[in-house]
Motif scaffolding. Structure first.
Motif, PDB file in Angstrom:
ATOM      1  N   PHE A   1       0.842  -1.192   0.000  1.00 34.24           N
ATOM      2  CA  PHE A   1       0.000   0.000   0.000  1.00 34.24           C
ATOM      3  C   PHE A   1       0.883   1.249   0.000  1.00 34.24           C
ATOM      4  N   GLN A   2       0.596   2.134  -0.947  1.00 32.24           N
ATOM      5  CA  GLN A   2       1.313   3.397  -1.038  1.00 32.24           C
ATOM      6  C   GLN A   2       0.341   4.536  -0.695  1.00 32.24           C
ATOM      7  N   PRO A   3       0.638   5.309   0.362  1.00 27.08           N
ATOM      8  CA  PRO A   3      -0.267   6.430   0.684  1.00 27.08           C
ATOM      9  C   PRO A   3      -0.215   7.511  -0.398  1.00 27.08           C
ATOM     10  N   THR A   4      -1.374   7.891  -0.877  1.00 23.84           N
ATOM     11  CA  THR A   4      -1.476   8.915  -1.927  1.00 23.84           C
ATOM     12  C   THR A   4      -2.225  10.117  -1.366  1.00 23.84           C
ATOM     13  N   ARG A   5      -1.566  11.245  -1.401  1.00 29.02           N
ATOM     14  CA  ARG A   5      -2.168  12.478  -0.866  1.00 29.02           C
ATOM     15  C   ARG A   5      -3.255  12.980  -1.807  1.00 29.02           C
ATOM     16  N   ILE A   6      -4.363  13.473  -1.210  1.00 28.33           N
ATOM     17  CA  ILE A   6      -5.488  14.031  -1.969  1.00 28.33           C
ATOM     18  C   ILE A   6      -5.795  15.422  -1.410  1.00 28.33           C
ATOM     19  N   GLN A   7      -5.920  16.374  -2.305  1.00 26.82           N
ATOM     20  CA  GLN A   7      -6.219  17.743  -1.880  1.00 26.82           C
ATOM     21  C   GLN A   7      -7.412  18.269  -2.668  1.00 26.82           C
ATOM     22  N   ILE A   8      -8.357  18.894  -1.955  1.00 28.13           N
ATOM     23  CA  ILE A   8      -9.455  19.584  -2.632  1.00 28.13           C
ATOM     24  C   ILE A   8      -8.944  20.951  -3.074  1.00 28.13           C
ATOM     25  N   LEU A   9      -8.867  21.156  -4.375  1.00 26.76           N
ATOM     26  CA  LEU A   9      -8.414  22.437  -4.904  1.00 26.76           C
ATOM     27  C   LEU A   9      -9.531  23.480  -4.909  1.00 26.76           C
ATOM     28  N   ASN A  10     -10.732  23.034  -5.158  1.00 26.53           N
ATOM     29  CA  ASN A  10     -11.827  23.997  -5.313  1.00 26.53           C
ATOM     30  C   ASN A  10     -13.162  23.301  -5.062  1.00 26.53           C
ATOM     31  N   VAL A  11     -14.060  24.043  -4.439  1.00 26.14           N
ATOM     32  CA  VAL A  11     -15.457  23.610  -4.314  1.00 26.14           C
ATOM     33  C   VAL A  11     -16.313  24.687  -4.957  1.00 26.14           C
ATOM     34  N   HIS A  12     -17.071  24.314  -5.951  1.00 27.01           N
ATOM     35  CA  HIS A  12     -17.926  25.271  -6.653  1.00 27.01           C
ATOM     36  C   HIS A  12     -19.378  24.818  -6.531  1.00 27.01           C
ATOM     37  N   VAL A  13     -20.234  25.750  -6.083  1.00 28.40           N
ATOM     38  CA  VAL A  13     -21.669  25.478  -5.961  1.00 28.40           C
ATOM     39  C   VAL A  13     -22.379  26.307  -7.019  1.00 28.40           C
ATOM     40  N   PRO A  14     -22.587  25.761  -8.208  1.00 26.00           N
ATOM     41  CA  PRO A  14     -23.256  26.539  -9.267  1.00 26.00           C
ATOM     42  C   PRO A  14     -24.741  26.746  -9.012  1.00 26.00           C
ATOM     43  N   HIS A  15     -25.330  25.873  -8.190  1.00 31.29           N
ATOM     44  CA  HIS A  15     -26.782  25.972  -7.982  1.00 31.29           C
ATOM     45  C   HIS A  15     -27.099  25.607  -6.534  1.00 31.29           C
ATOM     46  N   LEU A  16     -27.818  26.501  -5.875  1.00 30.02           N
ATOM     47  CA  LEU A  16     -28.270  26.248  -4.500  1.00 30.02           C
ATOM     48  C   LEU A  16     -29.740  26.645  -4.429  1.00 30.02           C
ATOM     49  N   GLN A  17     -30.561  25.705  -4.042  1.00 28.10           N
ATOM     50  CA  GLN A  17     -32.009  25.946  -3.977  1.00 28.10           C
ATOM     51  C   GLN A  17     -32.522  25.652  -2.582  1.00 28.10           C
ATOM     52  N   LEU A  18     -33.350  26.557  -2.092  1.00 24.02           N
ATOM     53  CA  LEU A  18     -34.010  26.381  -0.803  1.00 24.02           C
ATOM     54  C   LEU A  18     -35.514  26.433  -1.028  1.00 24.02           C
ATOM     55  N   LYS A  19     -36.235  25.521  -0.406  1.00 25.34           N
ATOM     56  CA  LYS A  19     -37.689  25.476  -0.530  1.00 25.34           C
ATOM     57  C   LYS A  19     -38.303  25.217   0.839  1.00 25.34           C
ATOM     58  N   PHE A  20     -39.447  25.868   1.091  1.00 26.91           N
ATOM     59  CA  PHE A  20     -40.177  25.593   2.322  1.00 26.91           C
ATOM     60  C   PHE A  20     -40.834  24.217   2.250  1.00 26.91           C
ATOM     61  N   ILE A  21     -40.802  23.515   3.360  1.00 28.61           N
ATOM     62  CA  ILE A  21     -41.536  22.256   3.512  1.00 28.61           C
ATOM     63  C   ILE A  21     -42.684  22.549   4.471  1.00 28.61           C
ATOM     64  N   ALA A  22     -43.908  22.524   3.972  1.00 29.71           N
ATOM     65  CA  ALA A  22     -45.068  22.904   4.780  1.00 29.71           C
ATOM     66  C   ALA A  22     -45.121  22.096   6.072  1.00 29.71           C
ATOM     67  N   GLY A  23     -45.306  22.817   7.176  1.00 26.85           N
ATOM     68  CA  GLY A  23     -45.438  22.175   8.475  1.00 26.85           C
ATOM     69  C   GLY A  23     -44.147  21.636   9.048  1.00 26.85           C
ATOM     70  N   PHE A  24     -43.023  21.900   8.403  1.00 29.25           N
ATOM     71  CA  PHE A  24     -41.774  21.280   8.870  1.00 29.25           C
ATOM     72  C   PHE A  24     -40.602  22.257   8.899  1.00 29.25           C
ATOM     73  N   GLY A  25     -40.137  22.672   7.715  1.00 29.82           N
ATOM     74  CA  GLY A  25     -38.945  23.501   7.702  1.00 29.82           C
ATOM     75  C   GLY A  25     -38.516  23.874   6.294  1.00 29.82           C
ATOM     76  N   ILE A  26     -37.252  23.623   5.979  1.00 27.31           N
ATOM     77  CA  ILE A  26     -36.668  24.062   4.719  1.00 27.31           C
ATOM     78  C   ILE A  26     -35.876  22.919   4.106  1.00 27.31           C
ATOM     79  N   HIS A  27     -36.050  22.743   2.797  1.00 27.21           N
ATOM     80  CA  HIS A  27     -35.288  21.731   2.041  1.00 27.21           C
ATOM     81  C   HIS A  27     -34.158  22.425   1.292  1.00 27.21           C
ATOM     82  N   LEU A  28     -32.969  21.830   1.355  1.00 25.97           N
ATOM     83  CA  LEU A  28     -31.789  22.367   0.680  1.00 25.97           C
ATOM     84  C   LEU A  28     -31.340  21.400  -0.397  1.00 25.97           C
ATOM     85  N   LEU A  29     -31.070  21.917  -1.590  1.00 24.01           N
ATOM     86  CA  LEU A  29     -30.495  21.146  -2.679  1.00 24.01           C
ATOM     87  C   LEU A  29     -29.351  21.958  -3.266  1.00 24.01           C
ATOM     88  N   ALA A  30     -28.138  21.406  -3.195  1.00 26.14           N
ATOM     89  CA  ALA A  30     -26.956  22.093  -3.708  1.00 26.14           C
ATOM     90  C   ALA A  30     -26.280  21.223  -4.760  1.00 26.14           C
TER      91      ALA A  30
END
Length: 458
Positions: free
Chosen positions: A64-93
């Motif tokens: 086993f050879q350890p291989t380093r992993i790095q997150i270079l970038n996180v991009h959220v092109p779309h983020l949607q929030l919707k009310f859930i009746a009687g409960f709260g909020i739904h998130l979709l990213a």
């Protein structure tokens, strides 16, 4: 944080004692606010999803050879929030992660598309603030895409590498979402902080029950308690709760805030108890345009002229006995004052002597506006000031003759004083760094509505 918890505990103990079970303010956040929050929330979400990925153990050459992993970038092109009746909020990213895999002889760059879904419940906190909690959270991954074009070196590694990344992200991303929500709750906690009205007065807001949530809005029933010298302003008990009708205000507004008659009654009662509505109006003999002196008054009341052959400045002591009343009718807000006015002149011993006193009735038009988070008011006189003689030490007084003079010397100082007080305003329900933008105000029978966009600035 300790101070905030201490304040919250104090309010939790105090507010039930001052009738906090009945709302006098309703804040309705419409679905339009979710689009604004989603757009503003992309950058914080991208930062929150920058997690650390542990080394990947690559089986190569029988070890086993350890291989380093790095997150270079996180991009959220779309983020949607919707009310859930009687409960709260739904998130979709919709999220794209870009990784750098430190392989030998050259690194590998991958992009991993992912959909992040979460349901959050909105409830009432123990200290009267909204509380958001994550009830479910999971990720849906698409196939990783090799970005640097070296496909011939990737297939043997790509499947296990992608499985490793997925396993890590499944565990860490929902934890980061939960941490982000907890930070948001701390911010929501500033709703209950005291907002000063004047040097000795504040308003405290607190949510009194679980929010009402539909597919179109979340509605918070809020109790507003005004304090003078740390003592609450308490109105007579009214068993009728304030309910904000469905279709009021501006269509498409982010926030619709309903303020009941009780809040205005409390504010006026606070000003009366503080003595802020009392004032002294003093004449100045050297003024180029001075009507408030014995010479002018003596032309209308002969006994004043006889007692004061030389011009002397007068003082009007304006004191409020009866509680002022605010009336809210459709498209019309008025304020009625009934001050007691005593007219004084200097006596020979440097004191003042009372010439006469008047019971006065003043009807005022009340115009309301919102600046940032504060509801402010200005007034103008409606009709004539009504005068009735309460007592006289200068004989008979014909109020029809005195009316023009008293109106001239009384109205402007009173309006200047009132408008300075009402111009300080009362803070509307808000959290730190939030402002009301392009607000519109509507007056209805027994309540007003503020419809507004919202702006959040750090």
């Amino acid at each position: 944080m300790a101070r905030a918890r201490g304040l919250g505990l104090l309010l939790a103990l105090l507010l039930p004692m001052v009738g906090a079970s009945r709302p006098d303010t309703v804040v309705r956040l419409n679905k339009e606010v979710l689009s604004y929050v989603a757009e503003a929330g992309k950058a914080p979400l991208q930062r929150a999803l920058q997690v650390t990925v542990p080394h990947f153990q690559d089986w190569s050459g029988g070890v086993f050879q350890p291989t380093r992993i790095q997150i270079l970038n996180v991009h959220v092109p779309h983020l949607q929030l919707k009310f859930i009746a009687g409960f709260g909020i739904h998130l979709l990213a919709a999220t794209n992660f870009t990784f750098k895999i430190f392989r030998v002889p050259e690194p590998l760059h991958l992009m991993l598309p992912m959909a992040l879904l979460a349901d959050t419940r909105v409830s009432q906190g123990s200290i009267g603030t909204p509380v958001v909690s994550v009830s479910s959270c999971f990720s849906l991954f698409d196939k990783a895409i090799v970005l640097d074009g070296h496909n011939s070196t990737a297939p043997a590694l790509l499947a296990p590498l992608q499985n490793h990344i997925k396993a890590v992200l499944q565990n860490k991303l929902c934890l980061r979402i939960s941490n982000l929500v907890q930070g948001f709750n701390v911010h929501l906690g500033t709703l209950i902080g005291p907002s000063p009205i004047g040097p000795e007065s504040q308003v405290h807001y607190s949510m009194i029950d679980t929010p009402t949530i539909t597919n179109d809005y979340i509605s918070l029933n809020i109790n507003a308690v005004l304090f003078l010298l740390s003592r609450p302003i308490v109105l007579p008990v009214d068993t009728t709760p304030f309910v904000l009708p469905q279709h009021v205000g501006t269509r498409g507004a982010m926030a619709t805030v309903g303020l009941s008659q009780d809040l205005f009654d409390s504010a006026i009662l606070l000003l009366q108890k503080a003595g802020a509505l009392n004032l002294d109006i003093t004449g100045q003999l050297k003024s180029d345009y001075n009507l408030l002196n014995t010479s002018m008054l003596g032309q209308l009341i002969p006994e004043v002229g006889r007692q004061f052959p030389e011009p002397m400045p007068l003082v009007l002591k304006v004191r409020l006995g009866a509680t002022p009343t605010v009336t809210l009718q459709t498209n019309n807000a008025t304020l009625r004052l009934q001050p007691f006015v005593e007219v004084l002149a200097p006596a020979s011993n440097s004191a003042f002597q009372s010439l006469f006193s008047l019971d006065v009735v003043v009807n005022l038009s009340l115009q309301l506006s919102v600046s940032k988070v504060r509801l402010r008011g200005t007034t103008s006189v409606l009709g004539n000031v009504q005068l009735t003689v309460a007592s006289s030490n200068v004989g008979f007084i014909d109020t029809d003759h005195v009316q023009p003079l008293m109106g001239a010397v009384f109205e402007k100082p009173l309006l200047d004083h009132l408008n300075a007080l009402l111009g300080m305003g009362v803070a509307l329900p808000h959290v730190v760094n939030l402002q009301y933008v392009t607000p519109e105000i509507f007056v209805y029978e027994g309540y007003i509505v503020v419809s507004s966009r919202l702006l959040y600035q750090r």
